[in-house]
Design an enzyme around this catalytic site. Sequence first.
Site, PDB file in Angstrom:
ATOM      1  N   HIS A 166      -0.164   5.407   7.665  1.00  0.00           N
ATOM      2  CA  HIS A 166      -1.319   4.679   7.270  1.00  0.00           C
ATOM      3  C   HIS A 166      -1.484   3.417   8.319  1.00  0.00           C
ATOM      4  O   HIS A 166      -0.605   2.912   8.469  1.00  0.00           O
ATOM      5  CB  HIS A 166      -1.281   4.253   5.962  1.00  0.00           C
ATOM      6  CG  HIS A 166      -2.224   3.018   5.634  1.00  0.00           C
ATOM      7  ND1 HIS A 166      -3.745   3.311   5.757  1.00  0.00           N
ATOM      8  CD2 HIS A 166      -2.364   1.761   5.351  1.00  0.00           C
ATOM      9  CE1 HIS A 166      -4.286   2.136   5.472  1.00  0.00           C
ATOM     10  NE2 HIS A 166      -3.457   1.171   5.360  1.00  0.00           N
ATOM     11  N   GLU A 181       0.806  -1.198   0.008  1.00  0.00           N
ATOM     12  CA  GLU A 181      -0.025   0.139   0.105  1.00  0.00           C
ATOM     13  C   GLU A 181       0.910   1.186  -0.072  1.00  0.00           C
ATOM     14  O   GLU A 181       0.388   2.208   0.340  1.00  0.00           O
ATOM     15  CB  GLU A 181      -1.061  -0.089   1.226  1.00  0.00           C
ATOM     16  CG  GLU A 181      -1.783  -1.142   1.108  1.00  0.00           C
ATOM     17  CD  GLU A 181      -3.165  -0.855   2.330  1.00  0.00           C
ATOM     18  OE1 GLU A 181      -4.260  -0.481   1.785  1.00  0.00           O
ATOM     19  OE2 GLU A 181      -2.801  -1.107   3.449  1.00  0.00           O
ATOM     20  N   HIS A 221     -11.504  -0.471   6.799  1.00  0.00           N
ATOM     21  CA  HIS A 221      -9.979  -0.644   6.484  1.00  0.00           C
ATOM     22  C   HIS A 221      -9.086   0.016   7.529  1.00  0.00           C
ATOM     23  O   HIS A 221      -8.312  -0.671   8.249  1.00  0.00           O
ATOM     24  CB  HIS A 221      -9.698  -0.061   5.002  1.00  0.00           C
ATOM     25  CG  HIS A 221      -8.413  -0.310   4.458  1.00  0.00           C
ATOM     26  ND1 HIS A 221      -7.498  -0.084   3.750  1.00  0.00           N
ATOM     27  CD2 HIS A 221      -7.292  -0.711   5.422  1.00  0.00           C
ATOM     28  CE1 HIS A 221      -6.513  -0.393   3.493  1.00  0.00           C
ATOM     29  NE2 HIS A 221      -5.803  -0.636   4.653  1.00  0.00           N
TER      30      HIS A 221
END
Length: 248
Positions: free
Chosen positions: A109, A90, A179
């Site tokens: 993240h 990612e 997520h």
Amino acid sequence: MASTAPSGPPPSGGPVDPGLIEDLVAASRILAAEGVLDGYGHVSMRHPGNPDRYLMSRSLAPALVTTDDIMELDLASNPVDARGRSMFRERFIHGMIFKARPDVMAVVHSHSPAVIPFGITQVPMRPTFHMAAFLYRQPPVFEIRDVAGWTNMLITSNHLGAALARTLGENSVALMRGHGNVVVGPSLPIAVFRAIYTEVNARLQTAAIVLGGPVNYLSPQEGDIITNQEPGDVGRAWNLWKTKALGK
Ligand SMILES: [Zn+2]
């Protein structure tokens, strides 16, 4: 379609102060120690000498990151010097946010758990206390279905990374439905601070809602004063976290 693939890896943005690399290692370990990152998630910083490059660890659990694991990438998330190291799937989150937001110097993240309910319900995230005043700009929710239909939920391309960056807009935080979230800052310590207090705020806001009745959040005016006009001393917390994370 004509191929636009580069003939080789992108050139380096130049050498980086080892102290800054150590800060990025510390950031990864701090976020793991504070329960923001677990076996997954990542933190990056923009290259201090070239705004078109950024630095992040090879694919590795954040608590295990060392200086040797830090890689340099261009904003399309191509590695400058891969040396056989695998990269985070990612990583495109980071490259596309650095491309869209020249003011951002660091990106986190995470899948920090207390935040998840605010991405899957109609309850917006709001600042409950001064440490989370930066949430005065209500975090938007990224809906990957709107961009790519049925997926594995992960940001595995520049196309998806750019869409997430558009949802983030000028905000400090964006939630990713089902997520996790992404947090940005004008420095690495501020991004780490915000990622930690985004998670804390989610716990406090949930507790306040459970207690019941109208919740008296910080106002946008209070949020703006604390965030932009009279910011607190992030350095004090950063030094504490870094000392603990690096075992010094
Ligand atoms: Zn993720």
